[in-house]
Design a protein around this motif. Structure first.
Motif, PDB file in Angstrom:
ATOM      1  N   SER A   1       0.862  -1.350   0.188  1.00 39.82           N
ATOM      2  CA  SER A   1      -0.206  -0.040  -0.004  1.00 39.82           C
ATOM      3  C   SER A   1       0.961   1.262  -0.113  1.00 39.82           C
ATOM      4  O   SER A   1       0.577   2.187  -0.626  1.00 39.82           O
ATOM      5  CB  SER A   1      -1.115   0.065   1.238  1.00 39.82           C
ATOM      6  N   LEU A   2       1.994   1.056   0.653  1.00 37.38           N
ATOM      7  CA  LEU A   2       3.010   2.335   0.581  1.00 37.38           C
ATOM      8  C   LEU A   2       3.605   2.566  -0.869  1.00 37.38           C
ATOM      9  O   LEU A   2       3.800   3.643  -1.202  1.00 37.38           O
ATOM     10  CB  LEU A   2       3.956   2.050   1.745  1.00 37.38           C
ATOM     11  N   VAL A   3       3.826   1.171  -1.455  1.00 39.68           N
ATOM     12  CA  VAL A   3       4.538   1.318  -2.608  1.00 39.68           C
ATOM     13  C   VAL A   3       3.414   2.051  -3.584  1.00 39.68           C
ATOM     14  O   VAL A   3       3.843   2.804  -4.603  1.00 39.68           O
ATOM     15  CB  VAL A   3       4.809   0.055  -3.112  1.00 39.68           C
ATOM     16  N   ILE A   4       2.244   1.670  -3.313  1.00 38.58           N
ATOM     17  CA  ILE A   4       1.271   2.259  -4.548  1.00 38.58           C
ATOM     18  C   ILE A   4       1.337   3.808  -4.487  1.00 38.58           C
ATOM     19  O   ILE A   4       1.116   4.492  -5.357  1.00 38.58           O
ATOM     20  CB  ILE A   4      -0.071   1.709  -4.044  1.00 38.58           C
ATOM     21  N   MET A   5       1.338   4.349  -3.139  1.00 33.59           N
ATOM     22  CA  MET A   5       1.382   5.909  -2.944  1.00 33.59           C
ATOM     23  C   MET A   5       2.578   6.451  -3.346  1.00 33.59           C
ATOM     24  O   MET A   5       2.865   7.417  -4.165  1.00 33.59           O
ATOM     25  CB  MET A   5       0.714   5.971  -1.648  1.00 33.59           C
ATOM     26  N   VAL A   6       3.944   5.745  -2.593  1.00 37.54           N
ATOM     27  CA  VAL A   6       4.860   6.517  -2.522  1.00 37.54           C
ATOM     28  C   VAL A   6       5.665   6.320  -4.056  1.00 37.54           C
ATOM     29  O   VAL A   6       6.485   7.292  -4.581  1.00 37.54           O
ATOM     30  CB  VAL A   6       5.732   6.187  -1.598  1.00 37.54           C
ATOM     31  N   CYS A   7       5.843   5.028  -4.541  1.00 39.27           N
ATOM     32  CA  CYS A   7       6.371   4.753  -5.863  1.00 39.27           C
ATOM     33  C   CYS A   7       5.684   4.813  -6.710  1.00 39.27           C
ATOM     34  O   CYS A   7       6.311   5.318  -8.070  1.00 39.27           O
ATOM     35  CB  CYS A   7       7.157   3.416  -5.470  1.00 39.27           C
ATOM     36  N   TRP A   8       4.438   4.558  -6.946  1.00 35.56           N
ATOM     37  CA  TRP A   8       3.563   4.495  -8.057  1.00 35.56           C
ATOM     38  C   TRP A   8       2.891   5.829  -8.120  1.00 35.56           C
ATOM     39  O   TRP A   8       2.295   5.941  -9.284  1.00 35.56           O
ATOM     40  CB  TRP A   8       2.559   3.100  -7.970  1.00 35.56           C
ATOM     41  N   HIS A   9       2.877   6.551  -7.262  1.00 42.10           N
ATOM     42  CA  HIS A   9       2.148   7.878  -7.338  1.00 42.10           C
ATOM     43  C   HIS A   9       0.827   7.896  -7.472  1.00 42.10           C
ATOM     44  O   HIS A   9       0.404   8.725  -8.275  1.00 42.10           O
ATOM     45  CB  HIS A   9       2.775   8.736  -8.266  1.00 42.10           C
ATOM     46  N   LYS A  10       0.180   6.672  -7.141  1.00 41.63           N
ATOM     47  CA  LYS A  10      -1.471   6.853  -7.331  1.00 41.63           C
ATOM     48  C   LYS A  10      -2.010   7.482  -5.979  1.00 41.63           C
ATOM     49  O   LYS A  10      -1.248   7.557  -5.109  1.00 41.63           O
ATOM     50  CB  LYS A  10      -1.856   5.246  -7.221  1.00 41.63           C
ATOM     51  N   PRO A  11      -3.241   7.788  -6.269  1.00 47.98           N
ATOM     52  CA  PRO A  11      -3.932   8.606  -5.307  1.00 47.98           C
ATOM     53  C   PRO A  11      -4.014   7.697  -3.863  1.00 47.98           C
ATOM     54  O   PRO A  11      -3.894   6.396  -4.006  1.00 47.98           O
ATOM     55  CB  PRO A  11      -5.431   8.722  -5.748  1.00 47.98           C
ATOM     56  N   PRO A  12      -3.951   8.441  -2.869  1.00 46.42           N
ATOM     57  CA  PRO A  12      -4.148   7.536  -1.462  1.00 46.42           C
ATOM     58  C   PRO A  12      -5.359   6.485  -1.428  1.00 46.42           C
ATOM     59  O   PRO A  12      -5.219   5.473  -0.809  1.00 46.42           O
ATOM     60  CB  PRO A  12      -3.914   8.422  -0.419  1.00 46.42           C
ATOM     61  N   VAL A  13      -6.604   6.917  -2.079  1.00 51.05           N
ATOM     62  CA  VAL A  13      -7.608   6.215  -1.899  1.00 51.05           C
ATOM     63  C   VAL A  13      -7.454   4.626  -2.615  1.00 51.05           C
ATOM     64  O   VAL A  13      -7.993   3.891  -2.054  1.00 51.05           O
ATOM     65  CB  VAL A  13      -8.704   6.940  -2.449  1.00 51.05           C
ATOM     66  N   VAL A  14      -6.523   4.873  -3.749  1.00 53.54           N
ATOM     67  CA  VAL A  14      -6.230   3.360  -4.373  1.00 53.54           C
ATOM     68  C   VAL A  14      -5.638   2.522  -3.339  1.00 53.54           C
ATOM     69  O   VAL A  14      -5.796   1.373  -3.133  1.00 53.54           O
ATOM     70  CB  VAL A  14      -5.483   3.793  -5.590  1.00 53.54           C
ATOM     71  N   ALA A  15      -4.644   3.149  -2.577  1.00 52.61           N
ATOM     72  CA  ALA A  15      -3.728   2.219  -1.746  1.00 52.61           C
ATOM     73  C   ALA A  15      -4.418   2.187  -0.430  1.00 52.61           C
ATOM     74  O   ALA A  15      -4.506   0.891  -0.053  1.00 52.61           O
ATOM     75  CB  ALA A  15      -2.575   3.157  -1.223  1.00 52.61           C
ATOM     76  N   LEU A  16      -5.421   2.853  -0.077  1.00 51.88           N
ATOM     77  CA  LEU A  16      -6.390   2.218   1.033  1.00 51.88           C
ATOM     78  C   LEU A  16      -7.169   1.317   0.770  1.00 51.88           C
ATOM     79  O   LEU A  16      -7.503   0.397   1.436  1.00 51.88           O
ATOM     80  CB  LEU A  16      -7.118   3.668   1.248  1.00 51.88           C
ATOM     81  N   LEU A  17      -7.804   1.334  -0.565  1.00 52.63           N
ATOM     82  CA  LEU A  17      -8.854   0.268  -0.913  1.00 52.63           C
ATOM     83  C   LEU A  17      -7.951  -0.865  -1.218  1.00 52.63           C
ATOM     84  O   LEU A  17      -8.756  -2.030  -0.689  1.00 52.63           O
ATOM     85  CB  LEU A  17      -9.190   0.629  -2.579  1.00 52.63           C
ATOM     86  N   PHE A  18      -6.732  -1.049  -1.682  1.00 53.33           N
ATOM     87  CA  PHE A  18      -5.860  -2.173  -1.653  1.00 53.33           C
ATOM     88  C   PHE A  18      -5.833  -2.692  -0.116  1.00 53.33           C
ATOM     89  O   PHE A  18      -5.958  -3.948   0.080  1.00 53.33           O
ATOM     90  CB  PHE A  18      -4.732  -1.909  -2.426  1.00 53.33           C
TER      91      PHE A  18
END
Length: 781
Positions: A424-441
């Motif tokens: 979930s941290l990689v999705i936000m910090v490395c892939w630069h996706k919105p936090p909501v995507v990481a939260l859903l994952f």
């Protein structure tokens, strides 16, 4: 873990042909899927061991099958194959790969002696982030609070401890379950007394063969797993058509609801057995660096997943009629498959301990390369024999699949939870996706895993206590070792002396220069270490050629040989003092050269030649001795020295750094690679040669530089003939006065005990005993 013949990831092509992909997919069966493919041996046995019983309606059997199907579909297939495998670190996977990615995109690393020049490594690639204010806020929050850095490291170490726990439990449960199939050919009394000794004998043989390496004992792994998968899928089809063709209806999620409604708390507790169907799923990501994303995806999607579903459906069809344990008529093949699955997780344990050691989170242990051709295949004798003893103890102590399954299930689910949090941290910090995507994952997969994890915790008194106890013990070791290592580095940083102190040493102060090469090992990348100062204080002499060597780890999986060595001068050329920084990735085995001394001299020769060629290209002025003067600010001008032979006219890739006390510089110019820097310098130098005429003064200057190079090389060769001495600090660490009881126990007792009983730095660095000089150092932290 076994690797394909192309071993080194930096030499393999990015695009593989379909033949290569098929070959890698075939090879991955024996390495990646050995553990996962043998799970049908014990899933139903563990699930129906105590909490739930069969009934005439078969709702329990069909409910368990529905849970198995959707668990295999959602976690290994959707989570790992389609999402997590994409979060590779230059082709590498695993817990440390995710941590490395996060550390490179956000300043959360707790590794000491970081340098801005590390960002020039070819594997240190960063994506250009899009404008995303929310993701930036999360990144800034992570970077701002050091407590979050520590929490992140603890999370990674927890996952590491669970992998080691799995390496202890998987061989025991898989071999025990396979050997239990002998009940078909023995009386009940014979079976009761034969299973444990036979299991222990197989485990001893398995661990005794580890020193030969995976590439020698595992040449038949892939065929065994393939035959096993084809066999269980064929048996599954037979059972479906023979006993209950309507078993396919249980694939509906409605049967999960019916199962929980009928069994209530007993059904929830039985999830601790059902989750064993995904043991080994983490290996798909951990072994990514040995194969490729496409190969692992293809093998799982088109062979492993369908075979496992058919096997579980066939077992459910058989149980719906017979209501007793499923027997395996192919016992020998089942035992071979269990050995394959055990071999994979044992090799994985060696690998992750080596990575922990590289990050300064595990005491030094002996790491042996078992293959000269295949990079990354290692064997750790101490860990191997400890695992064997503990495996045998678990087998003798538990004596049944239920307790072993409870312990293994908790370790597996804890690993998956750690991966979900890091992902979930990689999705936000490395892939630069919105936090909501990481939260859903995090919510979707984390909630599924938490349900299984909570069910495993209810089995605490029935075996689940073992991985928790083991994790606490290993975490204590890792945290104590890491804490003391960081404190020692900070102590060295505060007690280092300036370059001016070194340059002031001379005959006027009664300091003599003796023939030979003096190699001073230090964790510092700048300044003069305290152990050298202490040496000079007690023995007023040092060698004619002095080299300060720092062996460090960087947050990338591998450092290519051409980028491994950073060389530079310490003071003016006449002083004959140098700095050498040797960089390794977290999957590299450190200092595996046959002769470090010979390699170091070769790098010094190449550095000298490159340096004087660059000096000729710049036509800089020299003093009367023909040697260019360097001020103290030039100590940090480092040169990447590759493994290729020196060719005249190619200047070095130089890196100018002025490190601040925290040893991190933020003003480093970004470049693509060493090759790019070399090519740009070559063009500029050739341009000057065309535009300007060579004057007599320039020719005289070049002659002086050639003479200076020859003199420097002559001094180096003379020093080598006189011999090389290696200087190491023999450290003793103690807590400051007034420290808390916990800190005194951790440092004075825990760390010093680990230091005395682990491999010393002189052994890890392969220092010849006859050439070793140890300087006593007391660290007050």
């Amino acid at each position: 873990m076994e690797e394909p013949a192309d071993g080194n990831r930096w030499d393999s092509p990015k695009k593989e042909s379909w033949k290569t992909t098929l070959l890698l997919a075939y090879q991955s069966l024996g390495v990646v899927y050995g553990d996962l493919s043998i799970s049908p041996l014990y899933v139903y046995k563990s699930t129906f061991a105590q909490d739930i019983q069969h009934s005439e309606t078969n709702e329990e059997i069909f409910g368990v099958l529905s849970f198995v199907f959707w668990t295999l579909t959602l976690l290994p297939l959707f989570k790992y194959v389609f999402i997590v495998l994409r979060a590779d670190d230059n082709g590498e996977g695993g817990t440390f790969a995710l941590y490395s990615l996060i550390c490179r995109h956000a300043k959360v690393s707790l590794l000491p002696n970081r340098q801005a020049s590390d960002e020039a490594l070819s594997m240190y690639k960063l994506e250009v982030p899009p404008q995303n204010r929310n993701s930036s806020r999360v990144k800034l929050l992570l970077e701002k609070h050091r407590s979050l850095h520590t929490a992140l490291l603890i999370l990674v170490l927890l996952g590491t401890c669970m992998v080691i726990g799995d390496g202890l439990l998987t061989p025991a449960i898989s071999v025990f379950s396979a050997v239990s199939g002998l009940e078909l050919y023995m009386s009940k009394g014979q079976h009761e007394y034969a299973v444990v000794p036979i299991t222990c004998f197989i485990l001893v043989c398995l661990f005794a063969l580890q020193h030969y390496g995976t590439h020698r004992v595992g040449f038949f792994f892939a065929p065994v797993v393939m035959v096993w998968l084809l066999c269980i899928s064929a048996l599954g089809l037979y059972n479906i058509f023979c006993w209950n063709p309507n078993v396919y209806r249980a694939l509906s999620p409605y049967y999960m609801f019916k199962f929980l409604r009928k069994t209530k708390i007993g059904g929830w507790m039985s999830l601790g057995g059902i989750l064993l169907c995904i043991t080994g799923s983490e290996a798909m990501f951990a072994d990514l660096g040995h194969f490729s994303y496409t190969a692992i995806q293809m093998a799982f999607t088109f062979l492993v997943y369908p075979a496992l579903i058919l096997a579980y459906m066939g077992q459910a069809a058989y149980l719906s009629v017979h209501h007793d344990n499923v027997g395996w008529p192919v016992v020998i093949l089942a035992i071979l498959a269990s050995v394959v699955g055990s071999q994979a997780i044992i090799s994985g344990t060696f690998s992750i301990i080596n990575q922990s050691q590289s990050l300064g989170c595990f005491p030094r242990v002996k790491v042996i390369h078992t293959s000269d051709k295949i990079h990354g295949q290692i064997y750790i004798p101490e860990i191997n024999w400890i695992l064997m003893i503990l495996c045998i103890a678990v087998t003798i102590g538990f004596r049944d699949t239920k307790h072993m399954g409870n312990a293994s299930g908790l370790a597996v689910m804890a690993m998956m939870l750690v991966t979900t949090c890091l992902m979930s941290l990689v999705i936000m910090v490395c892939w630069h996706k919105p936090p909501v995507v990481a939260l859903l994952f995090l919510l979707f997969f984390g909630s599924i895993e938490l349900v299984y994890f909570s069910a495993s915790l209810t089995k605490f008194a029935e075996g689940a206590w073992l991985p928790i106890l083991l994790a606490l013990f290993l975490m204590a070791i890792m945290l104590v070792w890491h804490y003391a290592t960081i404190k020692k580095y900070e102590f060295d940083l505060q007690n280092k002396v300036s370059l001016e102190w070194l340059l002031a040493l001379g005959p006027t102060l009664g300091i003599a220069r003796v023939p030979g090469i003096g190699v001073v090992f230090t964790d510092l990348t700048s300044g003069i270490p305290g152990n050298f100062c202490r040496f000079i204080t007690n023995l007023p002499a040092f060698h004619r050629v002095l080299v300060f060597v720092c062996v460090k780890s960087v947050p990338v999986p591998h450092v290519t040989p051409s980028e491994r060595y950073l060389m530079g001068r310490v003071g003016p050329a006449a002083h004959r003092s140098y700095r050498c920084i040797i960089r390794y990735g977290y999957r590299d085995v450190q200092l595996d050269a046959d002769s470090f001394e010979a390699e170091l001299v070769d790098k010094l020769v190449e550095f000298m030649k490159r340096h004087w060629v660059r000096a000729r290209g710049h036509n800089s002025s020299l003093d009367e001795d023909g040697l260019r003067s360097y001020s103290s600010t030039r100590e940090h001008r480092l040169t990447v020295v590759g493994t290729s032979p020196f060719t005249g006219g190619i200047p070095a890739h130089e890196i100018g750094e002025n490190l601040r006390p925290e040893s991190v510089s933020v003003s480093f110019p970004s470049i693509g690679s060493e090759k790019d820097a070399i090519e740009m310098d070559c063009v500029s130098i050739r341009g000057r040669k065309v535009r300007f005429a060579v004057e007599a003064e320039d020719e005289d200057t070049d002659a002086k530089k050639d003479l200076a190079l020859r003199e420097e090389l002559k001094d180096l060769m003379g020093a080598r003939e006189a011999g090389t001495a290696f200087m190491l600090g023999h450290s003793y660490v103690r807590a400051k006065q007034g420290s808390s009881l916990l800190k005194r126990l951790a440092v004075d007792v825990g760390y010093n005990f680990l230091w005395r009983n682990s491999r010393g730095p002189e052994v890890a660095l392969k220092v010849p005993p006859a050439s070793l000089l140890e300087v006593g150092m007391v660290y007050v932290v």
